[in-house]
Design a protein around this motif. Structure first.
Motif, PDB file in Angstrom:
ATOM      1  N   ILE A 168       0.807  -1.222   0.000  1.00  0.00           N
ATOM      2  CA  ILE A 168       0.000   0.000   0.000  1.00  0.00           C
ATOM      3  C   ILE A 168       0.839   1.271   0.000  1.00  0.00           C
ATOM      4  CG2 ILE A 168      -0.335   0.148   2.513  1.00  0.00           C
ATOM      5  CD1 ILE A 168      -3.316   0.988   1.693  1.00  0.00           C
ATOM      6  N   LYS A 169       1.964   1.264   0.693  1.00  0.00           N
ATOM      7  CA  LYS A 169       2.773   2.482   0.773  1.00  0.00           C
ATOM      8  C   LYS A 169       3.265   2.911  -0.610  1.00  0.00           C
ATOM      9  CE  LYS A 169       5.346   4.493   4.464  1.00  0.00           C
ATOM     10  NZ  LYS A 169       6.312   4.415   5.506  1.00  0.00           N
ATOM     11  N   GLY A 170       3.700   1.960  -1.412  1.00  0.00           N
ATOM     12  CA  GLY A 170       4.153   2.273  -2.778  1.00  0.00           C
ATOM     13  C   GLY A 170       3.022   2.810  -3.635  1.00  0.00           C
ATOM     14  N   ALA A 171       1.847   2.192  -3.516  1.00  0.00           N
ATOM     15  CA  ALA A 171       0.685   2.642  -4.290  1.00  0.00           C
ATOM     16  C   ALA A 171       0.259   4.041  -3.862  1.00  0.00           C
ATOM     17  CB  ALA A 171      -0.465   1.658  -4.138  1.00  0.00           C
ATOM     18  N   LEU A 172       0.233   4.269  -2.546  1.00  0.00           N
ATOM     19  CA  LEU A 172      -0.143   5.596  -2.048  1.00  0.00           C
ATOM     20  C   LEU A 172       0.890   6.644  -2.454  1.00  0.00           C
ATOM     21  CD1 LEU A 172      -1.511   4.847   1.533  1.00  0.00           C
ATOM     22  CD2 LEU A 172      -2.800   5.747  -0.424  1.00  0.00           C
ATOM     23  N   ASP A 173       2.165   6.277  -2.426  1.00  0.00           N
ATOM     24  CA  ASP A 173       3.211   7.224  -2.816  1.00  0.00           C
ATOM     25  C   ASP A 173       2.987   7.707  -4.244  1.00  0.00           C
ATOM     26  OD1 ASP A 173       5.681   8.646  -2.210  1.00  0.00           O
ATOM     27  OD2 ASP A 173       6.614   7.307  -3.683  1.00  0.00           O
ATOM     28  N   GLY A 174       2.651   6.801  -5.141  1.00  0.00           N
ATOM     29  CA  GLY A 174       2.363   7.194  -6.525  1.00  0.00           C
ATOM     30  C   GLY A 174       1.152   8.105  -6.621  1.00  0.00           C
ATOM     31  N   LEU A 175       0.094   7.773  -5.905  1.00  0.00           N
ATOM     32  CA  LEU A 175      -1.116   8.596  -5.895  1.00  0.00           C
ATOM     33  C   LEU A 175      -0.831   9.972  -5.306  1.00  0.00           C
ATOM     34  CD1 LEU A 175      -4.185   8.917  -6.294  1.00  0.00           C
ATOM     35  CD2 LEU A 175      -4.466   7.909  -4.014  1.00  0.00           C
ATOM     36  N   PHE A 176      -0.104  10.001  -4.186  1.00  0.00           N
ATOM     37  CA  PHE A 176       0.214  11.274  -3.533  1.00  0.00           C
ATOM     38  C   PHE A 176       1.079  12.156  -4.429  1.00  0.00           C
ATOM     39  CE2 PHE A 176      -0.183   9.402   1.050  1.00  0.00           C
ATOM     40  CZ  PHE A 176      -1.551   9.266   0.867  1.00  0.00           C
ATOM     41  N   THR A 177       1.986  11.555  -5.171  1.00  0.00           N
ATOM     42  CA  THR A 177       2.817  12.326  -6.110  1.00  0.00           C
ATOM     43  C   THR A 177       1.943  12.959  -7.182  1.00  0.00           C
ATOM     44  OG1 THR A 177       4.760  10.958  -5.692  1.00  0.00           O
ATOM     45  CG2 THR A 177       4.725  12.178  -7.763  1.00  0.00           C
ATOM     46  N   GLU A 178       0.981  12.213  -7.705  1.00  0.00           N
ATOM     47  CA  GLU A 178       0.053  12.764  -8.700  1.00  0.00           C
ATOM     48  C   GLU A 178      -0.743  13.933  -8.128  1.00  0.00           C
ATOM     49  OE1 GLU A 178      -2.460   9.880 -10.667  1.00  0.00           O
ATOM     50  OE2 GLU A 178      -0.813   8.431 -10.760  1.00  0.00           O
ATOM     51  N   ILE A 179      -1.194  13.801  -6.893  1.00  0.00           N
ATOM     52  CA  ILE A 179      -1.954  14.876  -6.243  1.00  0.00           C
ATOM     53  C   ILE A 179      -1.077  16.115  -6.061  1.00  0.00           C
ATOM     54  CG2 ILE A 179      -3.089  15.560  -4.081  1.00  0.00           C
ATOM     55  CD1 ILE A 179      -4.035  12.564  -3.900  1.00  0.00           C
ATOM     56  N   ASP A 180       0.137  15.925  -5.577  1.00  0.00           N
ATOM     57  CA  ASP A 180       1.069  17.048  -5.404  1.00  0.00           C
ATOM     58  C   ASP A 180       1.322  17.752  -6.737  1.00  0.00           C
ATOM     59  OD1 ASP A 180       1.252  16.267  -2.753  1.00  0.00           O
ATOM     60  OD2 ASP A 180       3.232  15.331  -2.980  1.00  0.00           O
ATOM     61  N   ASP A 181       1.541  16.962  -7.787  1.00  0.00           N
ATOM     62  CA  ASP A 181       1.784  17.534  -9.116  1.00  0.00           C
ATOM     63  C   ASP A 181       0.576  18.320  -9.619  1.00  0.00           C
ATOM     64  OD1 ASP A 181       4.313  16.390  -9.055  1.00  0.00           O
ATOM     65  OD2 ASP A 181       3.795  14.742 -10.427  1.00  0.00           O
ATOM     66  N   ALA A 182      -0.635  17.814  -9.325  1.00  0.00           N
ATOM     67  CA  ALA A 182      -1.856  18.508  -9.746  1.00  0.00           C
ATOM     68  C   ALA A 182      -1.995  19.855  -9.035  1.00  0.00           C
ATOM     69  CB  ALA A 182      -3.080  17.636  -9.476  1.00  0.00           C
ATOM     70  N   ILE A 183      -1.635  19.887  -7.764  1.00  0.00           N
ATOM     71  CA  ILE A 183      -1.687  21.147  -7.013  1.00  0.00           C
ATOM     72  C   ILE A 183      -0.695  22.149  -7.607  1.00  0.00           C
ATOM     73  CG2 ILE A 183      -1.190  22.249  -4.783  1.00  0.00           C
ATOM     74  CD1 ILE A 183      -2.261  19.635  -3.471  1.00  0.00           C
ATOM     75  N   LEU A 184       0.515  21.708  -7.859  1.00  0.00           N
ATOM     76  CA  LEU A 184       1.521  22.602  -8.451  1.00  0.00           C
ATOM     77  C   LEU A 184       1.069  23.109  -9.818  1.00  0.00           C
ATOM     78  CD1 LEU A 184       4.824  20.833  -7.419  1.00  0.00           C
ATOM     79  CD2 LEU A 184       4.148  23.161  -6.831  1.00  0.00           C
ATOM     80  N   LEU A 185       0.472  22.228 -10.618  1.00  0.00           N
ATOM     81  CA  LEU A 185      -0.015  22.615 -11.945  1.00  0.00           C
ATOM     82  C   LEU A 185      -1.120  23.670 -11.828  1.00  0.00           C
ATOM     83  CD1 LEU A 185       0.329  21.954 -14.968  1.00  0.00           C
ATOM     84  CD2 LEU A 185      -1.469  20.249 -14.699  1.00  0.00           C
TER      85      LEU A 185
END
Length: 142
Positions: A110-127
């Motif tokens: 789960i940690k690896g899967a969440l890390d990928g999801l969280f990275t996408e969310i962070d990138d969306a905020i920056l965008l």
């Protein structure tokens, strides 16, 4: 101690508040006490945030009786994404404080899967923040 997500949100809000106040008084050197009064906070917290903003080249400071703080560059050159990136030192959403059980099929992955999801969310905020300048943001209330 505050969770990482709370720290990111509060540091972002505090930094934007400080920078917005400096936009409103472009010709003045604002003291940390004056800024703290606007934040309804204490000057020590403000000085800590100002230090980070200064290191990032967004604020300049002058010591002495007539000293204070002001923007180091025009608000049209400061992106909201730059402010966010400055205060974000981890994912916006945090992981559970407990380590998952590696013997569990979910806990092991789960940690690896969440890390990928969280990275996408962070990138969306920056965008979302990237095209917005501090000048444009401040127009809402100044």
């Amino acid at each position: 101690m505050k969770k990482i997500t709370e720290l990111i949100r509060s540091k972002f809000a505090t930094s934007v508040h400080i920078l917005s106040l400096l936009v409103g008084f472009p010709e003045q050197w604002l003291s940390s006490e004056f800024i703290a009064s606007s934040l309804n906070s204490n000057a020590a917290l403000v000085r800590k945030e100002l230090s980070a903003l200064r290191e990032a080249g967004l604020v300049e400071s002058k010591e002495g009786k007539n000293g204070g703080n002001r923007l180091a560059k025009p608000p049209s050159q400061i992106k909201m994404s730059d402010i966010f990136a400055l205060v974000k030192n981890d994912h916006v959403f945090g992981f559970s404080p407990n380590e998952p059980n590696p013997k569990c099929p979910v806990g092991a992955r789960i940690k690896g899967a969440l890390d990928g999801l969280f990275t996408e969310i962070d990138d969306a905020i920056l965008l979302k923040l990237k095209p917005v300048t501090l000048e444009e943001f401040v127009r809402q209330y100044f």
